[in-house]
Design a protein around this motif. Structure first.
Motif, PDB file in Angstrom:
ATOM      1  N   LYS A   1      -2.752   2.026 -15.652  1.00  0.00           N
ATOM      2  CA  LYS A   1      -2.840   2.443 -17.060  1.00  0.00           C
ATOM      3  C   LYS A   1      -3.799   1.449 -17.686  1.00  0.00           C
ATOM      4  N   VAL A   2      -3.906   0.195 -17.582  1.00  0.00           N
ATOM      5  CA  VAL A   2      -4.624  -0.853 -18.302  1.00  0.00           C
ATOM      6  C   VAL A   2      -6.200  -0.865 -17.432  1.00  0.00           C
ATOM      7  N   HIS A   3      -6.383   0.057 -16.742  1.00  0.00           N
ATOM      8  CA  HIS A   3      -7.847   0.234 -15.873  1.00  0.00           C
ATOM      9  C   HIS A   3      -8.247  -1.098 -15.061  1.00  0.00           C
ATOM     10  N   VAL A   4      -7.093  -1.644 -14.481  1.00  0.00           N
ATOM     11  CA  VAL A   4      -7.246  -2.691 -13.592  1.00  0.00           C
ATOM     12  C   VAL A   4      -7.332  -2.266 -12.275  1.00  0.00           C
ATOM     13  N   PRO A   5      -8.389  -2.235 -11.467  1.00  0.00           N
ATOM     14  CA  PRO A   5      -8.522  -1.825 -10.188  1.00  0.00           C
ATOM     15  C   PRO A   5      -7.374  -2.560  -9.258  1.00  0.00           C
ATOM     16  N   VAL A   6      -6.512  -1.691  -8.494  1.00  0.00           N
ATOM     17  CA  VAL A   6      -5.632  -2.225  -7.510  1.00  0.00           C
ATOM     18  C   VAL A   6      -6.223  -2.077  -6.116  1.00  0.00           C
ATOM     19  N   LEU A   7      -6.527  -3.378  -5.629  1.00  0.00           N
ATOM     20  CA  LEU A   7      -7.191  -3.445  -4.328  1.00  0.00           C
ATOM     21  C   LEU A   7      -6.339  -3.353  -3.044  1.00  0.00           C
ATOM     22  N   GLY A   8      -5.009  -3.152  -3.175  1.00  0.00           N
ATOM     23  CA  GLY A   8      -4.239  -2.899  -2.025  1.00  0.00           C
ATOM     24  C   GLY A   8      -2.764  -3.642  -2.052  1.00  0.00           C
ATOM     25  N   LEU A   9      -1.823  -3.467  -1.079  1.00  0.00           N
ATOM     26  CA  LEU A   9      -0.896  -3.980  -1.047  1.00  0.00           C
ATOM     27  C   LEU A   9      -0.660  -5.294   0.081  1.00  0.00           C
ATOM     28  N   ILE A  10       0.140  -6.140  -0.130  1.00  0.00           N
ATOM     29  CA  ILE A  10       0.480  -6.832   1.113  1.00  0.00           C
ATOM     30  C   ILE A  10       1.858  -6.887   1.552  1.00  0.00           C
ATOM     31  N   GLN A  11       2.246  -6.688   2.726  1.00  0.00           N
ATOM     32  CA  GLN A  11       3.918  -6.533   2.989  1.00  0.00           C
ATOM     33  C   GLN A  11       4.105  -8.058   3.396  1.00  0.00           C
ATOM     34  N   ASN A  12       5.015  -8.736   2.238  1.00  0.00           N
ATOM     35  CA  ASN A  12       5.497  -9.879   2.835  1.00  0.00           C
ATOM     36  C   ASN A  12       6.732  -9.808   3.486  1.00  0.00           C
ATOM     37  N   MET A  13       7.138 -11.060   4.316  1.00  0.00           N
ATOM     38  CA  MET A  13       8.151 -11.164   4.906  1.00  0.00           C
ATOM     39  C   MET A  13       8.565  -9.750   5.992  1.00  0.00           C
ATOM     40  N   SER A  14       7.472  -9.382   6.501  1.00  0.00           N
ATOM     41  CA  SER A  14       7.601  -8.086   7.384  1.00  0.00           C
ATOM     42  C   SER A  14       8.400  -7.991   8.337  1.00  0.00           C
ATOM     43  N   VAL A  15       8.418  -9.136   9.295  1.00  0.00           N
ATOM     44  CA  VAL A  15       9.349  -8.976  10.343  1.00  0.00           C
ATOM     45  C   VAL A  15       9.815 -10.725  10.789  1.00  0.00           C
ATOM     46  N   PHE A  16      10.963 -10.796  11.233  1.00  0.00           N
ATOM     47  CA  PHE A  16      11.182 -11.996  11.839  1.00  0.00           C
ATOM     48  C   PHE A  16      11.268 -11.895  13.424  1.00  0.00           C
ATOM     49  N   GLN A  17      10.808 -12.928  13.837  1.00  0.00           N
ATOM     50  CA  GLN A  17      10.714 -13.127  15.437  1.00  0.00           C
ATOM     51  C   GLN A  17      11.419 -14.296  15.608  1.00  0.00           C
ATOM     52  N   CYS A  18      12.449 -13.952  16.640  1.00  0.00           N
ATOM     53  CA  CYS A  18      13.520 -15.236  16.998  1.00  0.00           C
ATOM     54  C   CYS A  18      12.375 -16.387  17.800  1.00  0.00           C
ATOM     55  N   PRO A  19      12.525 -17.564  17.413  1.00  0.00           N
ATOM     56  CA  PRO A  19      11.789 -18.685  18.060  1.00  0.00           C
ATOM     57  C   PRO A  19      12.188 -18.747  19.472  1.00  0.00           C
ATOM     58  N   LYS A  20      13.354 -18.330  20.006  1.00  0.00           N
ATOM     59  CA  LYS A  20      13.910 -18.711  21.220  1.00  0.00           C
ATOM     60  C   LYS A  20      14.001 -17.571  22.172  1.00  0.00           C
ATOM     61  N   CYS A  21      14.129 -16.386  21.689  1.00  0.00           N
ATOM     62  CA  CYS A  21      14.172 -15.091  22.654  1.00  0.00           C
ATOM     63  C   CYS A  21      12.930 -14.226  22.050  1.00  0.00           C
ATOM     64  N   LYS A  22      12.540 -14.656  21.283  1.00  0.00           N
ATOM     65  CA  LYS A  22      11.118 -13.722  20.840  1.00  0.00           C
ATOM     66  C   LYS A  22      11.651 -12.276  20.475  1.00  0.00           C
ATOM     67  N   HIS A  23      12.645 -12.077  20.156  1.00  0.00           N
ATOM     68  CA  HIS A  23      13.173 -10.726  19.705  1.00  0.00           C
ATOM     69  C   HIS A  23      12.782 -10.369  18.189  1.00  0.00           C
ATOM     70  N   ARG A  24      12.280  -9.413  17.926  1.00  0.00           N
ATOM     71  CA  ARG A  24      11.885  -8.974  16.505  1.00  0.00           C
ATOM     72  C   ARG A  24      12.518  -8.340  15.649  1.00  0.00           C
ATOM     73  N   THR A  25      13.096  -8.594  14.459  1.00  0.00           N
ATOM     74  CA  THR A  25      14.013  -8.084  13.535  1.00  0.00           C
ATOM     75  C   THR A  25      13.427  -7.771  12.503  1.00  0.00           C
ATOM     76  N   HIS A  26      13.516  -6.656  11.803  1.00  0.00           N
ATOM     77  CA  HIS A  26      12.799  -6.158  10.532  1.00  0.00           C
ATOM     78  C   HIS A  26      14.176  -6.423   9.393  1.00  0.00           C
ATOM     79  N   ILE A  27      14.169  -7.476   8.996  1.00  0.00           N
ATOM     80  CA  ILE A  27      15.562  -8.187   8.194  1.00  0.00           C
ATOM     81  C   ILE A  27      15.194  -7.154   6.906  1.00  0.00           C
ATOM     82  N   PHE A  28      14.370  -7.141   6.393  1.00  0.00           N
ATOM     83  CA  PHE A  28      14.299  -6.326   5.161  1.00  0.00           C
ATOM     84  C   PHE A  28      13.602  -4.672   5.075  1.00  0.00           C
ATOM     85  N   GLY A  29      13.897  -4.318   6.522  1.00  0.00           N
ATOM     86  CA  GLY A  29      13.443  -2.819   6.602  1.00  0.00           C
ATOM     87  C   GLY A  29      12.010  -3.102   7.170  1.00  0.00           C
TER      88      GLY A  29
END
Length: 211
Positions: A119-147
């Motif tokens: 609306k204020v004519h500032v270009p939006v360059l894109g989105l960054i997805q933060n905290m996208s996935v958690f990987q257990c340091p022991k078993c390496k299982h990946r969990t999407h804690i926040f979806g």
């Protein structure tokens, strides 16, 4: 949300020539940094609105000896409040980057932020997805804690690019807390490479700095 102002020092110098009473930013790893947090007591809250916010922004932008810059990066709080509007109205902005975790409640604010910048004519360059996935340091299982992939779906809705994903990882927290960013302390790690890829994607979407 992060705003990128390109060649901003040249614009600011025309309005405020260098003077001896300018604040000096902190400098580390070749990056100059200034924050309201440096100017108040460590435990003091900043409960400002309206004119007080605008005055603080003026000081941080125009009363700091930034020196020569390629890019001025402004890290703003979530939402569409006084900070974002004041910056958008006071300096030329080359682009905005929206940062969000994948869960629905965060994406609501991210959506509003993207629409506000449009609306204020500032270009939006894109989105960054933060905290996208958690990987257990022991078993390496990946969990999407926040979806999973919430920011990607929002990017499709807004017809924007995803600039990259930052995982939820202990190394990022630990290196940040010790003041040794992971891109310097562990440059070959997957986490550091994620940041570097995002930086490259952002720069590709900005006009080149003036020489």
């Amino acid at each position: 949300m992060i705003l990128f102002s390109l060649n901003c020092h040249e614009y600011l110098d025309t309005l405020y020539p260098l003077q001896d009473n300018l604040m000096r930013p902190l400098l580390n790893y070749g990056i100059a940094c200034m924050s309201m947090g440096f100017l108040i007591e460590e435990t003091a809250p900043v409960v400002w609105r309206g004119l007080m916010v605008m005055s603080a922004i003026e000081k941080l932008l125009r009363q700091v000896d930034w020196g020569p810059l390629d890019y001025l990066v402004v890290d703003t709080p979530p939402g569409t409040g006084d900070v974002q509007l004041s910056i958008s109205q006071n300096i030329p902005i080359s682009g905005a980057v929206i940062v969000s975790t994948p869960q629905d409640i965060a994406l609501v604010d991210a959506h509003k932020g993207a629409e506000m910048f449009r609306k204020v004519h500032v270009p939006v360059l894109g989105l960054i997805q933060n905290m996208s996935v958690f990987q257990c340091p022991k078993c390496k299982h990946r969990t999407h804690i926040f979806g999973a992939d919430g920011a990607r779906r929002l990017a499709q809705t807004l017809d924007l690019d995803i600039l990259g994903d930052i995982p939820l990882h202990l190394n990022i927290r630990e290196t940040s807390d010790t003041g040794q960013p992971i891109v310097f302390s562990q440059p070959e790690s997957d986490e550091a490479k994620a940041y570097l890829r995002i930086a490259a994607e952002v720069v590709k979407r900005l006009p080149p700095p003036l020489k």
